[in-house]
Design an enzyme around this catalytic site. Structure first.
Site, PDB file in Angstrom:
ATOM      1  N   CYS A  73       0.814  -1.218   0.000  1.00 37.54           N
ATOM      2  CA  CYS A  73       0.000   0.000   0.000  1.00 37.54           C
ATOM      3  C   CYS A  73       0.849   1.270   0.000  1.00 37.54           C
ATOM      4  CB  CYS A  73      -0.981   0.004   1.169  1.00 37.54           C
ATOM      5  SG  CYS A  73      -0.231  -0.157   2.807  1.00 37.54           S
ATOM      6  N   ASP A 203      -7.867   5.261  -1.014  1.00 38.39           N
ATOM      7  CA  ASP A 203      -7.377   4.031  -0.389  1.00 38.39           C
ATOM      8  C   ASP A 203      -6.719   3.144  -1.442  1.00 38.39           C
ATOM      9  OD1 ASP A 203      -7.016   1.610   0.940  1.00 38.39           O
ATOM     10  OD2 ASP A 203      -8.928   1.724   1.996  1.00 38.39           O
ATOM     11  N   HIS A 205      -5.818   0.077  -1.210  1.00 38.60           N
ATOM     12  CA  HIS A 205      -5.985  -1.353  -0.927  1.00 38.60           C
ATOM     13  C   HIS A 205      -6.978  -2.058  -1.852  1.00 38.60           C
ATOM     14  CE1 HIS A 205      -4.273   0.307   2.804  1.00 38.60           C
ATOM     15  NE2 HIS A 205      -3.706  -0.874   2.933  1.00 38.60           N
TER      16      HIS A 205
END
Length: 248
Positions: A73, A203, A205
């Site tokens: 990440c 994000d 992810h």
């Protein structure tokens, strides 16, 4: 990777090689642009709202065919920040240096002496400090690092004010990471009202086939999050590219 073609809302990227096919992972050759646009403001009657200025691309788990779930990440957030540099900063030489791949980032950190040779090809995490080194190495862009101690007051006041000042002056996306909350996240804006503030979070992810921007927003991969929803027992670090935006 050696080529970036800019299209309306998406990038076609030649990543080089056949890594995805070799590993059985489908790579996303199309990367979305400016995935926060059209997202409703969390506070219609806000006191202050500051946002990223300029274009960027959304990098996430597996977007180049490398399955980096569980450890990549930080690399993906760096790539998102680097894409902003490529699109927005002068001189134009930055546009010929696409966002570095995970191997590129690892090799650069070894070359700088920050990591041992064994780091290349590993699945070791990286954070905001490494992000500052990488952006300076590839693009000559210095970064300001801010350490925010855990607790509501520090987050609501120190972090929020730091981010407002950054977006007003520089306009570049920010990388955020912590200790207990060790998931890297990109920050694209901050909105403050009388009863608290929200962060605009992208994000990294997400993993899978490239969805549409609206789906990313609906599923919460790009969203406004209350500052009070962050882990109040975790410290946080901010990596803020000092881009001195002039004529961009």
């Amino acid at each position: 990777m050696d080529k970036m073609d800019i299209a309306a809302g998406r990038d076609e990227i030649d990543w080089g090689g056949n890594m995805a096919e070799e590993r059985g992972i489908k790579k996303n050759t199309v990367l979305l642009k400016n995935v926060h646009t059209d997202l409703p403001n969390p506070l219609p009657r806000h006191v202050k709202c500051t946002l990223v200025k300029g274009d960027y691309r959304y990098f996430h788990y597996g977007c180049d065919g490398q399955d980096d779930r569980g450890w990549g990440c930080g690399y993906r957030t760096i790539e998102t920040l680097a894409s902003w540099v490529c699109h927005n900063l002068s001189p134009h030489k930055h546009q010929s240096r696409p966002p570095p791949s995970i191997p590129d980032i690892q090799q650069a950190l070894v070359a700088m002496g920050d990591k041992p040779n064994s780091f290349s090809g590993s699945r070791e995490w990286i954070g905001t400090f490494e992000a500052s080194l990488v952006l300076d190495y590839f693009y000559d862009v210095p970064c300001k690092l801010a350490h925010i101690r855990g607790g509501g007051a520090q987050l609501e006041h120190d972090a929020v004010e730091e981010l407002h000042q950054h977006f007003e002056k520089h306009g570049s996306p920010v990388m955020m990471g912590g200790d207990r909350d060790n998931s890297s996240k990109g920050i694209l804006g901050v909105c403050t009202g009388n009863k608290g503030s929200y962060l605009l979070v992208v994000d990294p992810h997400y993993y899978g086939c490239q969805p549409e921007k609206a789906e990313l927003q609906q599923r919460g991969w790009v969203s406004w999050k209350r500052v009070s929803s962050l882990d109040q027992t975790s410290f946080y670090n901010l990596c803020m590219p000092q881009t001195a935006r002039t004529g961009t």
